[in-house]
Motif scaffolding. Structure first.
Motif, PDB file in Angstrom:
ATOM      1  N   VAL A  66       0.851  -1.188   0.000  1.00 24.16           N
ATOM      2  CA  VAL A  66       0.000   0.000   0.000  1.00 24.16           C
ATOM      3  C   VAL A  66       0.890   1.242   0.000  1.00 24.16           C
ATOM      4  CG1 VAL A  66      -1.565   1.287   1.513  1.00 24.16           C
ATOM      5  CG2 VAL A  66      -1.960  -1.149   1.096  1.00 24.16           C
ATOM      6  N   VAL A  67       0.535   2.224  -0.849  1.00 26.43           N
ATOM      7  CA  VAL A  67       1.346   3.431  -1.022  1.00 26.43           C
ATOM      8  C   VAL A  67       0.421   4.651  -0.982  1.00 26.43           C
ATOM      9  CG1 VAL A  67       2.672   4.689  -2.809  1.00 26.43           C
ATOM     10  CG2 VAL A  67       3.136   2.266  -2.401  1.00 26.43           C
ATOM     11  N   ALA A  68       0.856   5.734  -0.353  1.00 27.65           N
ATOM     12  CA  ALA A  68       0.048   6.961  -0.382  1.00 27.65           C
ATOM     13  C   ALA A  68       0.313   7.693  -1.692  1.00 27.65           C
ATOM     14  CB  ALA A  68       0.371   7.859   0.800  1.00 27.65           C
ATOM     15  N   ILE A  69      -0.763   8.149  -2.328  1.00 29.90           N
ATOM     16  CA  ILE A  69      -0.633   8.821  -3.630  1.00 29.90           C
ATOM     17  C   ILE A  69      -1.305  10.200  -3.594  1.00 29.90           C
ATOM     18  CG2 ILE A  69      -0.486   6.705  -5.008  1.00 29.90           C
ATOM     19  CD1 ILE A  69      -3.555   7.194  -5.657  1.00 29.90           C
ATOM     20  N   PRO A  70      -0.719  11.143  -4.358  1.00 27.56           N
ATOM     21  CA  PRO A  70      -1.328  12.477  -4.397  1.00 27.56           C
ATOM     22  C   PRO A  70      -2.509  12.496  -5.362  1.00 27.56           C
ATOM     23  CG  PRO A  70       0.608  12.426  -5.827  1.00 27.56           C
ATOM     24  CD  PRO A  70       0.509  11.053  -5.187  1.00 27.56           C
ATOM     25  N   THR A  71      -3.543  13.246  -5.027  1.00 28.90           N
ATOM     26  CA  THR A  71      -4.569  13.573  -6.024  1.00 28.90           C
ATOM     27  C   THR A  71      -4.879  15.054  -5.859  1.00 28.90           C
ATOM     28  OG1 THR A  71      -6.753  13.384  -4.958  1.00 28.90           O
ATOM     29  CG2 THR A  71      -5.630  11.298  -5.493  1.00 28.90           C
ATOM     30  N   GLU A  72      -5.696  15.581  -6.729  1.00 28.59           N
ATOM     31  CA  GLU A  72      -6.024  17.004  -6.635  1.00 28.59           C
ATOM     32  C   GLU A  72      -6.971  17.300  -5.472  1.00 28.59           C
ATOM     33  OE1 GLU A  72      -7.611  14.825  -8.218  1.00 28.59           O
ATOM     34  OE2 GLU A  72      -9.433  15.507  -9.211  1.00 28.59           O
ATOM     35  N   THR A  73      -7.674  16.273  -4.977  1.00 33.47           N
ATOM     36  CA  THR A  73      -8.621  16.502  -3.871  1.00 33.47           C
ATOM     37  C   THR A  73      -7.898  16.335  -2.532  1.00 33.47           C
ATOM     38  OG1 THR A  73      -9.329  14.179  -3.911  1.00 33.47           O
ATOM     39  CG2 THR A  73     -10.612  15.770  -5.222  1.00 33.47           C
ATOM     40  N   VAL A  74      -7.559  15.095  -2.204  1.00 34.92           N
ATOM     41  CA  VAL A  74      -6.806  14.786  -0.977  1.00 34.92           C
ATOM     42  C   VAL A  74      -5.886  13.607  -1.313  1.00 34.92           C
ATOM     43  CG1 VAL A  74      -8.737  15.544   0.490  1.00 34.92           C
ATOM     44  CG2 VAL A  74      -8.530  13.117  -0.090  1.00 34.92           C
ATOM     45  N   VAL A 104      -6.167  -4.855  -0.659  1.00 30.32           N
ATOM     46  CA  VAL A 104      -7.328  -4.103  -0.200  1.00 30.32           C
ATOM     47  C   VAL A 104      -7.503  -4.283   1.317  1.00 30.32           C
ATOM     48  CG1 VAL A 104      -9.821  -3.798  -0.454  1.00 30.32           C
ATOM     49  CG2 VAL A 104      -8.412  -4.252  -2.474  1.00 30.32           C
ATOM     50  N   THR A 105      -7.257  -5.501   1.790  1.00 28.74           N
ATOM     51  CA  THR A 105      -7.329  -5.752   3.239  1.00 28.74           C
ATOM     52  C   THR A 105      -6.325  -4.884   3.993  1.00 28.74           C
ATOM     53  OG1 THR A 105      -8.040  -8.014   2.846  1.00 28.74           O
ATOM     54  CG2 THR A 105      -7.120  -7.555   5.010  1.00 28.74           C
ATOM     55  N   LYS A 106      -5.119  -4.751   3.416  1.00 28.16           N
ATOM     56  CA  LYS A 106      -4.099  -3.904   4.064  1.00 28.16           C
ATOM     57  C   LYS A 106      -4.595  -2.469   4.198  1.00 28.16           C
ATOM     58  CE  LYS A 106       0.014  -6.428   2.633  1.00 28.16           C
ATOM     59  NZ  LYS A 106       1.081  -6.488   1.599  1.00 28.16           N
ATOM     60  N   ILE A 107      -5.281  -1.970   3.179  1.00 30.31           N
ATOM     61  CA  ILE A 107      -5.800  -0.586   3.244  1.00 30.31           C
ATOM     62  C   ILE A 107      -6.725  -0.442   4.449  1.00 30.31           C
ATOM     63  CG2 ILE A 107      -7.226   1.150   2.105  1.00 30.31           C
ATOM     64  CD1 ILE A 107      -6.309  -0.025  -0.600  1.00 30.31           C
ATOM     65  N   PHE A 108      -7.663  -1.372   4.581  1.00 31.92           N
ATOM     66  CA  PHE A 108      -8.608  -1.295   5.707  1.00 31.92           C
ATOM     67  C   PHE A 108      -7.867  -1.348   7.042  1.00 31.92           C
ATOM     68  CE2 PHE A 108     -11.717  -2.574   2.448  1.00 31.92           C
ATOM     69  CZ  PHE A 108     -12.779  -1.739   2.770  1.00 31.92           C
ATOM     70  N   GLN A 109      -6.868  -2.219   7.108  1.00 28.06           N
ATOM     71  CA  GLN A 109      -6.142  -2.368   8.377  1.00 28.06           C
ATOM     72  C   GLN A 109      -5.352  -1.114   8.728  1.00 28.06           C
ATOM     73  OE1 GLN A 109      -3.966  -5.930   7.501  1.00 28.06           O
ATOM     74  NE2 GLN A 109      -5.505  -7.265   8.440  1.00 28.06           N
ATOM     75  N   ILE A 110      -4.632  -0.573   7.756  1.00 29.82           N
ATOM     76  CA  ILE A 110      -3.781   0.593   8.030  1.00 29.82           C
ATOM     77  C   ILE A 110      -4.632   1.786   8.450  1.00 29.82           C
ATOM     78  CG2 ILE A 110      -2.242   2.292   6.949  1.00 29.82           C
ATOM     79  CD1 ILE A 110      -1.225  -0.112   5.198  1.00 29.82           C
ATOM     80  N   LYS A 111      -5.778   1.942   7.820  1.00 28.94           N
ATOM     81  CA  LYS A 111      -6.667   3.066   8.097  1.00 28.94           C
ATOM     82  C   LYS A 111      -7.548   2.822   9.327  1.00 28.94           C
ATOM     83  CE  LYS A 111      -9.899   5.690   5.563  1.00 28.94           C
ATOM     84  NZ  LYS A 111      -9.600   7.107   5.514  1.00 28.94           N
ATOM     85  N   GLU A 112      -7.566   1.568   9.790  1.00 29.92           N
ATOM     86  CA  GLU A 112      -8.489   1.146  10.845  1.00 29.92           C
ATOM     87  C   GLU A 112      -9.922   1.497  10.467  1.00 29.92           C
ATOM     88  OE1 GLU A 112      -7.177   2.107  14.868  1.00 29.92           O
ATOM     89  OE2 GLU A 112      -5.133   2.188  14.106  1.00 29.92           O
ATOM     90  N   ARG A 113     -10.239   1.153   9.229  1.00 31.76           N
ATOM     91  CA  ARG A 113     -11.545   1.480   8.680  1.00 31.76           C
ATOM     92  C   ARG A 113     -12.449   0.264   8.727  1.00 31.76           C
ATOM     93  NH1 ARG A 113     -12.664   5.221   3.843  1.00 31.76           N
ATOM     94  NH2 ARG A 113     -14.264   4.250   2.579  1.00 31.76           N
TER      95      ARG A 113
END
Ligand code: TXA
Ligand code: MG
Length: 319
Positions: A18-26, A39-48
């Motif tokens: 999982v990598v953080a990426i820039p966009t024009e919004t956030v 996708v599971t890693k995203i949920f875990q890292i964000k605690e979502r």
């Protein structure tokens, strides 16, 4: 690690990271949308919570077609007018999108972000990127690489730095319910701009605690310091003796140290206010204050999306 190296980002993503990426919004917290482990890693890292679905990002409408049952004419028209840009559309998904991405819903959220680095990254990858905003669940979305690093820096291997986000609030989320066009989240493309393109839309109040509704959870965009909305002078008078921070549209409030105040746009420009909103909230949140007092902006154009974020922050403080 923060850097501008596309190749590093690409290799990590291809390896399921999982990598953080820039966009024009956030900034987004991105992973391979077709790989349930990523996708599971995203949920875990964000605690979502897993019931809150993710937006799938591609570099073009052509690139998203394999993941959709169809792209109806209204969606084609909106993408044509506003993409790449701050527009997300909910469309019937094909079997190729894992259940995890949509939390089992039949529609998937798709968006073409308008940032040169991220568009180039998406062109080089042979899969789309699932990405929520790169903040811990419930907190203010990040509009710079530093914001991401401050909270998630230790949990992710790389933050692709594309500079400060130029829009500054999340994308507008649109969907279709039979003949109706519905806006589920006010965002970087104003409601009025969408209506000018395709006629009247329904704007849903998204106060639901269940995104199946769909939309967003109530207590989003919340600073840690409580936030109260209203007339700034009246709030100041009512809160004598309380250490106040101020989030104002155009001017400082007399009698409160200016270091404890953030003015979003002295000239009254809504785009400038949107761009600086989340950074201002984060800065205020880091000050030795007990309460942030804030005022609503004009309820038009981007002001509607900004006010939505302010109301949610105030509501979260009450919970
Ligand atoms: O500007 C943006 O949209 C940013 C950048 C990174 O693209 N992303 C973003 O993602 O704000 P996130 O996950 O923080 O917010 C997306 C919202 C969530 O509230 C989610 O409930 C809703 O979109 N959503 C996503 N997929 C959905 C779906 N299939 N049906 C209904 N709502 C959905
Ligand atoms: Mg978010």
């Amino acid at each position: 690690m923060i850097g501008k190296d596309l190749e590093i980002a690409k290799q990590l993503l291809e390896n399921g990271e999982v990598v953080a990426i820039p966009t024009e919004t956030v900034y987004g917290l991105a992973g391979n949308a077709l790989n349930p482990i990523s996708v599971t890693k995203i949920f875990q890292i964000k605690e979502r919570p897993r019931f809150d679905p993710l937006i799938v990002h591609t570099h073009s409408v052509e690139a998203m077609r394999p993941f959709l049952k169809e792209v109806p004419p209204r969606a084609e028209q909106l993408f044509e007018a506003f993409s790449p840009g701050a527009l997300t559309i909910l469309l019937p998904r094909s079997q190729r999108i894992p259940d995890l991405v949509t939390a089992g819903l039949e529609r998937v959220a798709v968006r073409i972000p308008n940032h040169p680095l991220t568009l180039e990254l998406l062109r080089q990858l042979d899969f789309p990127l699932a990405a929520p905003s790169a903040n811990p669940f419930g907190y203010i979305s990040p509009t710079s690489a530093e914001h991401v690093a401050a909270q998630l820096g230790k949990r992710i291997p790389y933050i692709l730095d594309g500079g400060p986000a130029v829009v500054g609030i999340e994308s507008t989320i649109v969907g279709f319910e039979e003949e109706k066009t519905v806006i589920y989240r006010k965002g970087g493309i104003p409601v009025e701009a969408i209506e000018a393109m395709i006629g009247p839309v329904d704007v849903r109040q998204t106060s639901s605690s269940s995104p199946a509704a769909p939309g967003m959870l109530r207590s989003h965009y919340a600073p840690t310091v409580p936030l109260e909305l209203g007339d700034l002078e009246a709030l100041q008078a009512a809160r004598q003796g309380v250490q106040l921070g101020v989030l104002s549209f155009q001017r400082f409030v007399p009698g409160i140290p200016e270091a404890h105040q953030r003015v979003l746009s002295p000239a009254g420009d809504l785009a400038e206010a949107a761009r600086g909103l989340f950074a201002a909230m984060r800065e205020l949140d880091a000050l030795p204050i007990e309460l942030i007092i804030a005022e609503l902006l004009p309820e038009e154009g981007l002001g509607r999306a900004i006010n939505d974020r302010l109301r949610r922050a105030a509501m979260a403080a009450k919970n």
